[in-house]
Design a protein around this motif. Structure first.
Motif: not given
Length: 185
Positions: A89-113
């Motif tokens: 879970e810790i690694y998955y949360n880190r990956l989610t933060r890292m990769i979702s952070g690449l989505v430009p701010d003018d989008n609506r990010y909904l989640g990562t599986y």
């Protein structure tokens, strides 16, 4: 023809993410959808919702996924991916933060599986080499066990969980569109 509603795009090196992408694509109950492997010609202008699939490469997504994410603007974005590491879970949360952070701010990010996926045999051979170094041996044994477990993934349960995740994200999108979602979570 107007804008398509859903576009599933993905990068897949060993077939794991492609398997998830196809499962997610087939689970979208809307005729206004498409699926495509990410390439230089993949356009981010075609759909309202992008479902972007990636494989994890050294703690982030591959360069073509980074480039594609960077091209998405004013869309709804759902991410899904596979990585060699099992339920950490810790690694998955880190990956989610890292990769979702690449989505430009003018989008609506909904989640990562994220789920585990099998790795190339060359990876196991590298871990086997580590066994020869006594400082690395216990780490190597752990990594080999993880590698062998990863060979079984993504499995049916992983795919079913991806579909459940998809439905939750689409419901979240629908609630948000109707103003019924508290977005300050």
């Amino acid at each position: 023809m107007g804008m398509m509603r859903y576009k599933v795009v993905f990068a897949s090196r060993t077939g794991n993410t492609e398997l998830l992408a196809k499962k997610i694509y087939h689970a979208i109950d809307d005729p206004s959808k498409d699926i495509e492997r990410i390439s230089a010609s993949t356009s981010s202008l075609e759909a309202e919702v992008y479902l972007v699939g990636f494989w994890v490469d050294r703690g982030t997504c591959s360069p073509e996924v980074m480039d594609f994410l960077d091209s998405i603007h004013n869309k709804d974005v759902i991410l899904f991916g596979t990585c060699g590491t099992g339920q950490d879970e810790i690694y998955y949360n880190r990956l989610t933060r890292m990769i979702s952070g690449l989505v430009p701010d003018d989008n609506r990010y909904l989640g990562t599986y994220l789920c585990q996926g099998k790795m190339p045999m060359a990876v196991r051979k590298r871990y086997e080499e580590w066994l020869k170094d006594e400082r690395m041996a216990s780490r190597a044994e752990y990594m080999i066990r993880n590698f062998d477990e990863a060979l079984l993934h993504p499995n049916e349960r992983d795919l079913d969980c991806a579909v459940g995740f998809l439905y939750r994200m689409l419901e979240k999108r629908s609630l948000s569109d109707r103003g019924e979602l508290n977005t300050k979570e």
